[in-house]
Structures are given as C-alpha cells and as structure tokens.
Design a protein around this motif. Sequence first.
Motif, short mmCIF file in Angstrom:
data_model
loop_
_atom_site.label_atom_id
_atom_site.label_comp_id
_atom_site.label_asym_id
_atom_site.label_seq_id
_atom_site.Cartn_x
_atom_site.Cartn_y
_atom_site.Cartn_z
N THR A 126 -7.14 6.62 -4.30
CA THR A 126 -8.09 5.65 -4.83
C THR A 126 -7.88 5.49 -6.32
O THR A 126 -7.34 6.39 -6.99
CB THR A 126 -9.55 6.07 -4.55
OG1 THR A 126 -9.80 7.31 -5.18
CG2 THR A 126 -9.82 6.17 -3.06
N VAL A 127 -8.30 4.36 -6.82
CA VAL A 127 -8.25 4.06 -8.25
C VAL A 127 -9.58 3.42 -8.63
O VAL A 127 -10.28 2.88 -7.78
CB VAL A 127 -7.10 3.09 -8.61
CG1 VAL A 127 -5.75 3.70 -8.30
CG2 VAL A 127 -7.24 1.74 -7.93
N PHE A 128 -9.91 3.51 -9.92
CA PHE A 128 -11.04 2.74 -10.42
C PHE A 128 -10.48 1.37 -10.76
O PHE A 128 -9.75 1.21 -11.74
CB PHE A 128 -11.69 3.40 -11.64
CG PHE A 128 -12.93 2.68 -12.08
CD1 PHE A 128 -14.14 2.89 -11.42
CD2 PHE A 128 -12.88 1.77 -13.11
CE1 PHE A 128 -15.28 2.21 -11.80
CE2 PHE A 128 -14.02 1.08 -13.50
CZ PHE A 128 -15.22 1.30 -12.85
N GLU A 144 -9.34 1.66 -2.69
CA GLU A 144 -8.01 2.09 -2.27
C GLU A 144 -6.97 1.53 -3.22
O GLU A 144 -6.99 0.34 -3.56
CB GLU A 144 -7.74 1.62 -0.84
CG GLU A 144 -6.39 2.05 -0.31
CD GLU A 144 -6.11 1.57 1.10
OE1 GLU A 144 -4.97 1.82 1.56
OE2 GLU A 144 -6.98 0.95 1.72
N GLY A 145 -6.04 2.40 -3.64
CA GLY A 145 -5.00 1.99 -4.56
C GLY A 145 -3.73 1.58 -3.83
O GLY A 145 -3.60 1.75 -2.62
N LEU A 146 -2.80 1.05 -4.59
CA LEU A 146 -1.50 0.68 -4.06
C LEU A 146 -0.70 1.93 -3.70
O LEU A 146 -0.89 3.00 -4.29
CB LEU A 146 -0.72 -0.13 -5.09
CG LEU A 146 -1.32 -1.49 -5.46
CD1 LEU A 146 -0.64 -2.04 -6.71
CD2 LEU A 146 -1.19 -2.45 -4.31
N VAL A 204 -5.46 -0.94 -10.59
CA VAL A 204 -5.77 -2.11 -9.77
C VAL A 204 -5.77 -1.69 -8.30
O VAL A 204 -4.87 -1.00 -7.85
CB VAL A 204 -4.75 -3.25 -10.02
CG1 VAL A 204 -4.95 -4.40 -9.07
CG2 VAL A 204 -4.83 -3.72 -11.48
N SER A 205 -6.79 -2.15 -7.58
CA SER A 205 -6.90 -1.79 -6.16
C SER A 205 -5.93 -2.61 -5.31
O SER A 205 -5.44 -3.66 -5.71
CB SER A 205 -8.33 -2.04 -5.66
OG SER A 205 -8.61 -3.43 -5.66
N LYS A 206 -5.70 -2.08 -4.14
CA LYS A 206 -4.86 -2.77 -3.16
C LYS A 206 -5.45 -4.14 -2.84
O LYS A 206 -4.73 -5.13 -2.76
CB LYS A 206 -4.78 -1.91 -1.89
CG LYS A 206 -3.89 -2.46 -0.81
CD LYS A 206 -3.85 -1.47 0.36
CE LYS A 206 -2.96 -1.98 1.48
NZ LYS A 206 -2.95 -1.01 2.59
#
Length: 94
Positions: free
Chosen positions: A4-6, A15-17, A34-36
């Motif tokens: 995960t990312v903010f 969820e992140g890339l 940046v999120s997916k």
Amino acid sequence: MSRTVFCRKYQSEQEGLARPPFPGPKGQDIYENVSKQAWQEWLHEQTMLINEKHLNVMDPEAKRFLDEQRDRFLNNENYEKAEGYVPPAHDANK
C-alpha cells in the motif's frame, strides 16, 4: 499481500503499483506515492488525450505535454481534458 501507499491523488492509503511504471526518479516517485487506481485512471485519461488531440507519442513536444498533464492529474490540479469526450450516461434500467 499487495503493498500500500499513501496516494497523493486520493489522500488515503491504497493499493500501490507492483513496480515503477517507467525507469528513473519520476517513475520511482509514482511507485512510492500513487495508487494503482489513480495510475489506471491516468492511463485512461492519457489514452483519451492522445486520441482526441491526435498526439504522436514519439514527438518530444507531445511527450512534454503528456508529462505535464500526468503530473497535474496525479496532483489534483486542473489538467487538459479531451474536448470531444462525453461520458456515457448511466442507464438505470440495466
């Protein structure tokens, strides 16, 4: 478990890339911030801009334009939208 990312676009944990979208510092920044979901939305917007404006992605000027629009989109700033695009109407009968 997915990472995960903010997400800077949505200002929430998402969820992140799986990997940076391209090499270099800018790709790493997107991977980390940046999120997916936001990235997939940008790819859709980018495709519409390329098609509507008949951009040649090999042209350095077109690439600069798309880079600028991507940064604006992901930072929740005003960005240029495809002029002829009309979102499909939601059909409540379906």
